[in-house]
Design an enzyme around this catalytic site. Sequence first.
Site, PDB file in Angstrom:
ATOM      1  N   ARG A   1      12.633 -94.737 -30.500  1.00 20.07           N
ATOM      2  CA  ARG A   1      11.428 -95.429 -30.060  1.00 20.07           C
ATOM      3  C   ARG A   1      11.747 -96.907 -29.916  1.00 20.07           C
ATOM      4  O   ARG A   1      12.502 -97.476 -30.701  1.00 20.07           O
ATOM      5  CB  ARG A   1      10.274 -95.240 -31.058  1.00 20.07           C
ATOM      6  CG  ARG A   1       9.657 -93.845 -31.064  1.00 20.07           C
ATOM      7  CD  ARG A   1       8.916 -93.562 -29.768  1.00 20.07           C
ATOM      8  NE  ARG A   1       8.234 -92.266 -29.782  1.00 20.07           N
ATOM      9  CZ  ARG A   1       8.757 -91.134 -29.342  1.00 20.07           C
ATOM     10  NH1 ARG A   1      10.003 -91.131 -28.877  1.00 20.07           N
ATOM     11  NH2 ARG A   1       8.049 -90.012 -29.364  1.00 20.07           N
ATOM     12  N   GLU A  17       5.642 -98.561 -22.907  1.00 21.21           N
ATOM     13  CA  GLU A  17       6.067 -97.618 -21.873  1.00 21.21           C
ATOM     14  C   GLU A  17       4.858 -97.031 -21.157  1.00 21.21           C
ATOM     15  O   GLU A  17       3.926 -96.561 -21.820  1.00 21.21           O
ATOM     16  CB  GLU A  17       6.900 -96.491 -22.494  1.00 21.21           C
ATOM     17  CG  GLU A  17       8.198 -96.974 -23.103  1.00 21.21           C
ATOM     18  CD  GLU A  17       8.961 -95.881 -23.818  1.00 21.21           C
ATOM     19  OE1 GLU A  17      10.100 -96.111 -24.201  1.00 21.21           O
ATOM     20  OE2 GLU A  17       8.374 -94.769 -24.017  1.00 21.21           O
ATOM     21  N   HIS A  44      13.364 -93.629 -20.579  1.00 14.66           N
ATOM     22  CA  HIS A  44      12.878 -92.628 -21.534  1.00 14.66           C
ATOM     23  C   HIS A  44      13.095 -91.203 -21.007  1.00 14.66           C
ATOM     24  O   HIS A  44      12.177 -90.378 -20.955  1.00 14.66           O
ATOM     25  CB  HIS A  44      11.402 -92.837 -21.863  1.00 14.66           C
ATOM     26  CG  HIS A  44      11.006 -92.265 -23.192  1.00 14.66           C
ATOM     27  ND1 HIS A  44      10.117 -92.875 -24.045  1.00 14.66           N
ATOM     28  CD2 HIS A  44      11.406 -91.134 -23.832  1.00 14.66           C
ATOM     29  CE1 HIS A  44       9.964 -92.144 -25.138  1.00 14.66           C
ATOM     30  NE2 HIS A  44      10.740 -91.077 -25.027  1.00 14.66           N
ATOM     31  N   ALA A  97      16.079 -89.304 -22.013  1.00  8.69           N
ATOM     32  CA  ALA A  97      17.090 -88.573 -22.780  1.00  8.69           C
ATOM     33  C   ALA A  97      16.648 -87.141 -23.062  1.00  8.69           C
ATOM     34  O   ALA A  97      17.466 -86.216 -23.082  1.00  8.69           O
ATOM     35  CB  ALA A  97      17.381 -89.308 -24.091  1.00  8.69           C
TER      36      ALA A  97
END
Length: 331
Positions: free
Chosen positions: A248, A277, A298, A300
Amino acid sequence: SPPSGGGRLYSRSLMLPKIVFLDRSTVAVPVRPVALPHLWQEYPATTGEDETVARLQEAAVAITNKVPITAAVLARLPALKLVAVAATGYNVIDLDACRARGVTVCNVRDYAVSGVAEHCLMLMLALRRQLFAYRSRVLAGDWQRSPTFCLQTPSLFELGGSTLTIVGGGVLGQGLAELARGLGMRIVFAEHKGVAHARSGRVPFSEALAAADVLSLHCPLSQETRNLIGAPELAQMKRSAILINTARGGIVDEAALLEALQRGVIAGAGVDVLSEEPPRNGNLLLDVDLPNLIVTPHIAWASVETVEKLAEQLIGNVEAFLRGTPRNVVV
């Protein structure tokens, strides 16, 4: 006709439990129907407290990935019984308020191990092998003008034989450790920050930072982990070390990280998460063009295989709750 805002209605019976998916577009694969009688509505996205409350009126189940469920929202939704989070992280949910109102919260677990580990490995390799620096040099014509057969700057480093420090010993951290061992890396699991006596298999936090050639973060965002990595922690690392954050954004002090990269306090960073985000208001890490910084949006967790696992587990969580046997319960 479908409800306003792009919702989709699967059943018209008002006697059935109403399930509302507030941000369906965050799960980019087909989601199978719940295998129990129900009323279903879904919206591509939901913005703001008033819209959230309006869409959850009479809902027994709210499904959310990133739409906040706050104490103020819960106070206006007496029928709500379950918040099913379409992710592992549940920092957008006010757990204390849910607990006080008897609202169950469940999340999706252990679905992204391979994807996240591979993404971390990609960032590690790209930084240690100077992938983007060399790509830029080739595009600039440096190889074509080279007096020798290859370019040898900037320096390359191998992952094999180096030390990987992992913060977070759950399935994601363990999954990365398994991949990294296959490359011959030495694995160190850091103890919690501030703990005087490390548990078996853990190394004191400061010692683990100092040992790291690569530091990878795999802990949740909480009051204890917010800005876990700031200027003091970065200063404890080797100047040749790199930082990987796929957890995060708030775990890392972004201003401190940028300064550390610019001043050479550490050698590089690969981040897949930011403090806000999407970063609609900008971000320090997006305002620079540094060869030793890689930012991905973001993703992954977001391989097709991983998202299919998430969708199946999410619906299974809702079904388990409706059957009276809740699973993956947070509170």
